[in-house]
Design a protein around this motif. Structure first.
Motif, PDB file in Angstrom:
ATOM      1  N   ARG A 197       0.824  -1.211   0.000  1.00 57.79           N
ATOM      2  CA  ARG A 197       0.000   0.000   0.000  1.00 57.79           C
ATOM      3  C   ARG A 197       0.861   1.265   0.000  1.00 57.79           C
ATOM      4  O   ARG A 197       0.466   2.292  -0.530  1.00 57.79           O
ATOM      5  CB  ARG A 197      -0.944   0.005   1.196  1.00 57.79           C
ATOM      6  CG  ARG A 197      -0.257   0.121   2.534  1.00 57.79           C
ATOM      7  CD  ARG A 197      -1.286   0.205   3.654  1.00 57.79           C
ATOM      8  NE  ARG A 197      -0.667   0.099   4.964  1.00 57.79           N
ATOM      9  CZ  ARG A 197      -0.203   1.144   5.648  1.00 57.79           C
ATOM     10  NH1 ARG A 197      -0.301   2.351   5.138  1.00 57.79           N
ATOM     11  NH2 ARG A 197       0.338   0.980   6.826  1.00 57.79           N
ATOM     12  N   LYS A 198       2.069   1.164   0.592  1.00 57.44           N
ATOM     13  CA  LYS A 198       2.912   2.355   0.628  1.00 57.44           C
ATOM     14  C   LYS A 198       3.503   2.661  -0.742  1.00 57.44           C
ATOM     15  O   LYS A 198       3.800   3.811  -1.050  1.00 57.44           O
ATOM     16  CB  LYS A 198       4.021   2.195   1.662  1.00 57.44           C
ATOM     17  CG  LYS A 198       3.450   2.166   3.067  1.00 57.44           C
ATOM     18  CD  LYS A 198       4.502   2.286   4.122  1.00 57.44           C
ATOM     19  CE  LYS A 198       3.825   2.298   5.491  1.00 57.44           C
ATOM     20  NZ  LYS A 198       4.785   2.358   6.574  1.00 57.44           N
ATOM     21  N   ARG A 203       0.855   4.625  -2.311  1.00 60.90           N
ATOM     22  CA  ARG A 203       0.919   6.003  -1.821  1.00 60.90           C
ATOM     23  C   ARG A 203       2.014   6.785  -2.543  1.00 60.90           C
ATOM     24  O   ARG A 203       1.779   7.896  -3.037  1.00 60.90           O
ATOM     25  CB  ARG A 203       1.195   5.994  -0.315  1.00 60.90           C
ATOM     26  CG  ARG A 203       1.423   7.357   0.289  1.00 60.90           C
ATOM     27  CD  ARG A 203       2.098   7.241   1.640  1.00 60.90           C
ATOM     28  NE  ARG A 203       3.439   6.678   1.518  1.00 60.90           N
ATOM     29  CZ  ARG A 203       4.207   6.347   2.546  1.00 60.90           C
ATOM     30  NH1 ARG A 203       3.768   6.486   3.762  1.00 60.90           N
ATOM     31  NH2 ARG A 203       5.422   5.876   2.349  1.00 60.90           N
ATOM     32  N   ARG A 248       0.695  12.759  -8.893  1.00 60.35           N
ATOM     33  CA  ARG A 248       0.148  14.105  -8.625  1.00 60.35           C
ATOM     34  C   ARG A 248       1.178  15.163  -8.981  1.00 60.35           C
ATOM     35  O   ARG A 248       0.857  16.196  -9.564  1.00 60.35           O
ATOM     36  CB  ARG A 248      -0.278  14.200  -7.159  1.00 60.35           C
ATOM     37  CG  ARG A 248      -0.715  15.565  -6.688  1.00 60.35           C
ATOM     38  CD  ARG A 248      -1.894  16.111  -7.465  1.00 60.35           C
ATOM     39  NE  ARG A 248      -3.092  15.285  -7.307  1.00 60.35           N
ATOM     40  CZ  ARG A 248      -4.182  15.397  -8.079  1.00 60.35           C
ATOM     41  NH1 ARG A 248      -4.221  16.276  -9.069  1.00 60.35           N
ATOM     42  NH2 ARG A 248      -5.208  14.611  -7.887  1.00 60.35           N
ATOM     43  N   TRP A 282      -6.549   0.331  -1.721  1.00 59.85           N
ATOM     44  CA  TRP A 282      -5.861   1.565  -1.300  1.00 59.85           C
ATOM     45  C   TRP A 282      -5.880   2.608  -2.405  1.00 59.85           C
ATOM     46  O   TRP A 282      -6.013   3.807  -2.156  1.00 59.85           O
ATOM     47  CB  TRP A 282      -4.415   1.254  -0.893  1.00 59.85           C
ATOM     48  CG  TRP A 282      -4.367   0.458   0.370  1.00 59.85           C
ATOM     49  CD1 TRP A 282      -4.202  -0.886   0.476  1.00 59.85           C
ATOM     50  CD2 TRP A 282      -4.554   0.940   1.696  1.00 59.85           C
ATOM     51  NE1 TRP A 282      -4.256  -1.259   1.791  1.00 59.85           N
ATOM     52  CE2 TRP A 282      -4.466  -0.167   2.575  1.00 59.85           C
ATOM     53  CE3 TRP A 282      -4.766   2.216   2.235  1.00 59.85           C
ATOM     54  CZ2 TRP A 282      -4.598  -0.043   3.954  1.00 59.85           C
ATOM     55  CZ3 TRP A 282      -4.890   2.333   3.612  1.00 59.85           C
ATOM     56  CH2 TRP A 282      -4.814   1.224   4.455  1.00 59.85           C
ATOM     57  N   ALA A 306      -9.537   3.940  -2.746  1.00 59.10           N
ATOM     58  CA  ALA A 306      -9.995   4.794  -1.651  1.00 59.10           C
ATOM     59  C   ALA A 306      -9.159   6.056  -1.507  1.00 59.10           C
ATOM     60  O   ALA A 306      -9.489   6.922  -0.714  1.00 59.10           O
ATOM     61  CB  ALA A 306      -9.957   4.005  -0.338  1.00 59.10           C
ATOM     62  N   HIS A 307      -8.052   6.142  -2.261  1.00 60.10           N
ATOM     63  CA  HIS A 307      -7.145   7.276  -2.096  1.00 60.10           C
ATOM     64  C   HIS A 307      -7.840   8.578  -2.486  1.00 60.10           C
ATOM     65  O   HIS A 307      -8.358   8.713  -3.588  1.00 60.10           O
ATOM     66  CB  HIS A 307      -5.893   7.059  -2.953  1.00 60.10           C
ATOM     67  CG  HIS A 307      -4.726   7.892  -2.505  1.00 60.10           C
ATOM     68  ND1 HIS A 307      -4.796   9.252  -2.392  1.00 60.10           N
ATOM     69  CD2 HIS A 307      -3.469   7.554  -2.131  1.00 60.10           C
ATOM     70  CE1 HIS A 307      -3.633   9.714  -1.974  1.00 60.10           C
ATOM     71  NE2 HIS A 307      -2.812   8.693  -1.807  1.00 60.10           N
ATOM     72  N   MET A 308      -7.831   9.541  -1.568  1.00 58.34           N
ATOM     73  CA  MET A 308      -8.577  10.781  -1.798  1.00 58.34           C
ATOM     74  C   MET A 308      -7.915  11.689  -2.828  1.00 58.34           C
ATOM     75  O   MET A 308      -8.510  12.662  -3.272  1.00 58.34           O
ATOM     76  CB  MET A 308      -8.733  11.546  -0.479  1.00 58.34           C
ATOM     77  CG  MET A 308      -9.502  10.787   0.573  1.00 58.34           C
ATOM     78  SD  MET A 308     -11.237  10.557   0.115  1.00 58.34           S
ATOM     79  CE  MET A 308     -11.934  12.085   0.731  1.00 58.34           C
ATOM     80  N   ASP A 309      -6.659  11.410  -3.174  1.00 60.51           N
ATOM     81  CA  ASP A 309      -5.968  12.259  -4.138  1.00 60.51           C
ATOM     82  C   ASP A 309      -5.951  11.641  -5.536  1.00 60.51           C
ATOM     83  O   ASP A 309      -5.196  12.062  -6.393  1.00 60.51           O
ATOM     84  CB  ASP A 309      -4.536  12.547  -3.655  1.00 60.51           C
ATOM     85  CG  ASP A 309      -3.999  13.838  -4.243  1.00 60.51           C
ATOM     86  OD1 ASP A 309      -4.815  14.705  -4.608  1.00 60.51           O
ATOM     87  OD2 ASP A 309      -2.770  13.985  -4.348  1.00 60.51           O
ATOM     88  N   ASN A 358      -8.310  10.964  -8.861  1.00 61.54           N
ATOM     89  CA  ASN A 358      -9.535  11.588  -9.368  1.00 61.54           C
ATOM     90  C   ASN A 358     -10.431  10.658 -10.166  1.00 61.54           C
ATOM     91  O   ASN A 358     -11.591  10.964 -10.405  1.00 61.54           O
ATOM     92  CB  ASN A 358      -9.171  12.799 -10.233  1.00 61.54           C
ATOM     93  CG  ASN A 358      -8.311  13.792  -9.495  1.00 61.54           C
ATOM     94  OD1 ASN A 358      -7.129  13.962  -9.805  1.00 61.54           O
ATOM     95  ND2 ASN A 358      -8.869  14.412  -8.482  1.00 61.54           N
ATOM     96  N   ASP A 385     -16.163   7.613  -2.328  1.00 57.31           N
ATOM     97  CA  ASP A 385     -15.990   8.565  -1.241  1.00 57.31           C
ATOM     98  C   ASP A 385     -15.631   9.959  -1.734  1.00 57.31           C
ATOM     99  O   ASP A 385     -16.125  10.962  -1.219  1.00 57.31           O
ATOM    100  CB  ASP A 385     -14.911   8.041  -0.287  1.00 57.31           C
ATOM    101  CG  ASP A 385     -15.203   8.447   1.146  1.00 57.31           C
ATOM    102  OD1 ASP A 385     -16.272   9.034   1.383  1.00 57.31           O
ATOM    103  OD2 ASP A 385     -14.372   8.161   2.028  1.00 57.31           O
ATOM    104  N   ASN A 386     -14.742  10.058  -2.709  1.00 58.27           N
ATOM    105  CA  ASN A 386     -14.420  11.388  -3.230  1.00 58.27           C
ATOM    106  C   ASN A 386     -14.911  11.551  -4.671  1.00 58.27           C
ATOM    107  O   ASN A 386     -14.353  12.317  -5.449  1.00 58.27           O
ATOM    108  CB  ASN A 386     -12.917  11.692  -3.120  1.00 58.27           C
ATOM    109  CG  ASN A 386     -12.082  10.879  -4.069  1.00 58.27           C
ATOM    110  OD1 ASN A 386     -12.474   9.791  -4.465  1.00 58.27           O
ATOM    111  ND2 ASN A 386     -10.931  11.416  -4.457  1.00 58.27           N
TER     112      ASN A 386
END
Lengths: 316, 274
Positions: free
Chosen positions: B40-41, B44, B51, B205, B208-211, B213, B235-236
């Motif tokens: 998961r990292k 991330r 981004r 992961w 669900a990541h909020m960053d 799109n 969620d986002n």
């Protein structure tokens, strides 16, 4: 240590010669050793509940800083609102330690922070260069304190320090400390310009002997800001200073600390070098602007179980 | 002279233009090769890299993006035999090369086709133009490790999005080899990030990541997995491309659906003056 030891230290500031004898008599810093020790402590693994605790502590230690020529009263008010309530989505998130602004913005910040318990720090003494006559620096400090700052971040004259005019630096810190009155004085050493760890240790002792309440690494305006080994050397200095005189002095690394991982490394170094007494916002601070958002993102990750993004936190 | 020892290759991740091992240090065995098993990292880190690349990539001219996609086709052509050596059918490799070229051509045409000058009741120019969505998560098709992968990545990036791709779990070697192609094609680091490993582990992961799109679930063939990923993505309000109900023929004309799935329409009103 005894009262005689304290008074012995009081005499050191009397002359350049006495200061030089004392400062150059400090043991040298083992450069490789300090860097290896810092790197080794940086590998500690801090997870789950310990990490949550460290993140909250780090948030409470942040001096939320804006020191730009482009600062406006509106930006400072927004920053103060963020300092009081860093994460509007979570009332459990603690407030930061202080807001740090230029003297001209102190009245605005004082108004915005009234009653919040968040300290108000102002840089003074011709920040960031420190290249101004002493009376200008004193006036700068007095104005900031009168406007409502309860912490003053002063810069030392690196030019005087590097050319060995220690008494001049000492007298300047003493004078600014006097001008501060009740306000706490943080002395910025600008370690990026001091070249060696030996100089960092000497400057730390000089600032503490002259009465500084905090020693701070950097202005954030030169390429090399806070580093882990430099902070380690300063933490050793405050530890030794307390052992010698009984007076505890705080440490504030500033500039270049942007991630939660970095912040936690610093906390580990604090605990292992100076001790748990310094793991408190009264004795250790982070001077930072972008660090807070990363701490909040990590905090949200721990709370919600999924990764957050920068879109969900205010820029300033 | 003694016999040469063979150099055995460790296949790594592709994140931010570099080839790191998994943060977890894990790997798994595919076709006698060690392949990094992403955690998961790594997801991330890949999202952070993606981004960071959005600004430069979406800000590049459409012409420039097209040139780079064409360059990818050139580099892929040069490594054609290597992909065939990994077990890819020659026809699949050729189709993958052609797909890069096809999408490369769309880079500076999509705005003409999907943008518009809208008639409005007032003295205004009213212009709609497609813009990239941002960071797109992609679950690559597990059954078509090269052609399928190219067919989902190329349409997402040609319009200026950046992607985090979860490559085929069973056949990751073409994906990592494609990363070597991308790394030598002037494609800015972070535009395409490729993670190998278990989609069941990393997918949630990413979803669900909020960053992130948008998410393309084309490769999430198990209905239950696709459903849970889509729920996590809600969620986002991510844009979601659902997996196809019927098996996809990757050799067929791809159409513009994947190209437009990750576009936002921006409309501006501008006074006409006199």
């Amino acid at each position: 240590m005894t009262a005689t030891a304290t008074s012995a230290f009081a005499d050191i500031g009397r002359s350049d010669a006495a200061l030089r004898t004392f400062l150059h008599g400090l043991p040298g810093v083992d450069q490789v050793g300090a860097e290896q020790r810092a790197a080794m402590l940086g590998t500690r693994s801090i997870k789950t509940t310990a990490k949550a605790w460290a993140i909250d502590l780090a948030i409470r230690m942040v001096d939320l800083t804006t020191l730009e020529g482009a600062d406006t009263p509106g930006k400072v008010r927004a920053l103060c609102a963020k300092a009081r309530r860093p994460d509007p989505a979570d009332p459990e998130a603690p407030a930061v330690a202080a807001v740090c602004v230029y003297p001209s913005m102190v009245p605005v910040a004082a108004e915005a922070l009234r009653g919040s318990g968040v300290h108000l720090a102002s840089v003074a003494t011709a920040f960031p260069s420190g290249q101004a006559p002493l009376d200008v620096k004193i006036a700068d400090t007095r104005a900031a304190v009168a406007a409502g700052a309860d912490e003053i971040d002063m810069v030392i004259s690196r030019g005087a320090f590097l050319s060995g005019r220690y008494a001049e630096v000492y007298d300047e810190i003493v004078a600014v400390k006097e001008a501060c009155g009740d306000a706490h004085l943080k002395v910025i050493l600008e370690t990026g310009e001091l070249a060696t760890y030996d100089n960092v240790r000497r400057a730390s002792w000089l600032a503490m002997l002259a009465g500084g309440d905090f020693i701070k690494t950097s202005t954030g305006k030169v390429p090399v800001a806070a580093t882990l080994p430099v902070t380690l050397v300063m933490l050793e200095a405050v530890r030794d200073f307390r052992a010698a005189t009984g007076r505890q002095v705080g440490v504030k690394p500033a500039g270049g600390i942007r991630t939660t991982k970095d912040a936690i490394k610093y906390l580990v170094v604090v605990n292992e070098t100076a001790g748990a007494d310094w793991l408190d916002p009264d004795w250790f601070r982070f001077g930072a602007s972008t660090l807070l958002n990363d701490l909040l993102m990590q905090r949200t990750k721990l709370r919600t179980g999924h990764y957050s993004g920068p879109d969900y936190f205010t820029v300033d | 002279m003694s016999d040469r020892l063979a150099v055995r290759k460790t296949y790594k991740l592709y994140v931010g233009g570099k080839f790191p091992r998994s943060e977890s240090g894990r790997s798994y065995l595919v076709q006698d090769s060690n392949v990094a098993l992403a955690s998961r990292k790594d997801v991330r880190d890949a999202v952070v890299a993606a981004r960071a690349a959005v600004k430069g990539w979406s800000g590049a001219t459409a012409y420039n993006r097209g040139q780079i996609l064409y360059r990818i086709a050139e580099m892929l052509e040069g490594r054609r035999d290597q992909f065939i050596g990994l077990g890819e059918a020659p026809a699949d490799v050729d189709a993958a090369i052609d797909r890069w070229v096809w999408y490369a051509g769309w880079s500076d045409k999509i705005a003409q086709v999907y943008g518009n000058a809208n008639p409005v009741a007032g003295p205004y120019f009213n212009l709609s133009a497609p813009e990239p969505t941002g960071v797109v998560g992609v679950v690559a098709p597990p059954d078509s490790p090269l052609l399928g992968l190219v067919s989902v990545v190329a349409p997402a990036i040609v319009t200026g999005n950046t992607v985090v791709v979860l490559a085929s779990e069973g056949q990751p070697l073409p994906a990592v080899t494609l990363a070597e192609v991308l790394a030598t094609s002037d494609l800015p680091g972070g535009v395409v990030n490729i993670l190998t490993g278990r989609v069941e582990e990393t997918g949630p992961w990413l979803a669900a990541h909020m960053d992130v799109n948008a998410i393309d679930l084309t490769g999430a063939l198990e209905a239950e997995l696709a459903r849970s990923l889509e729920e996590a993505a809600a969620d986002n309000l991510k844009r979601v491309v659902r997996p196809s109900a019927t098996p996809i023929d990757w050799h067929a004309d791809p159409g513009l659906g994947r190209l437009t799935a990750f576009l936002e329409t921006k409309t501006v009103w501008h006074p006409k003056g006199v």
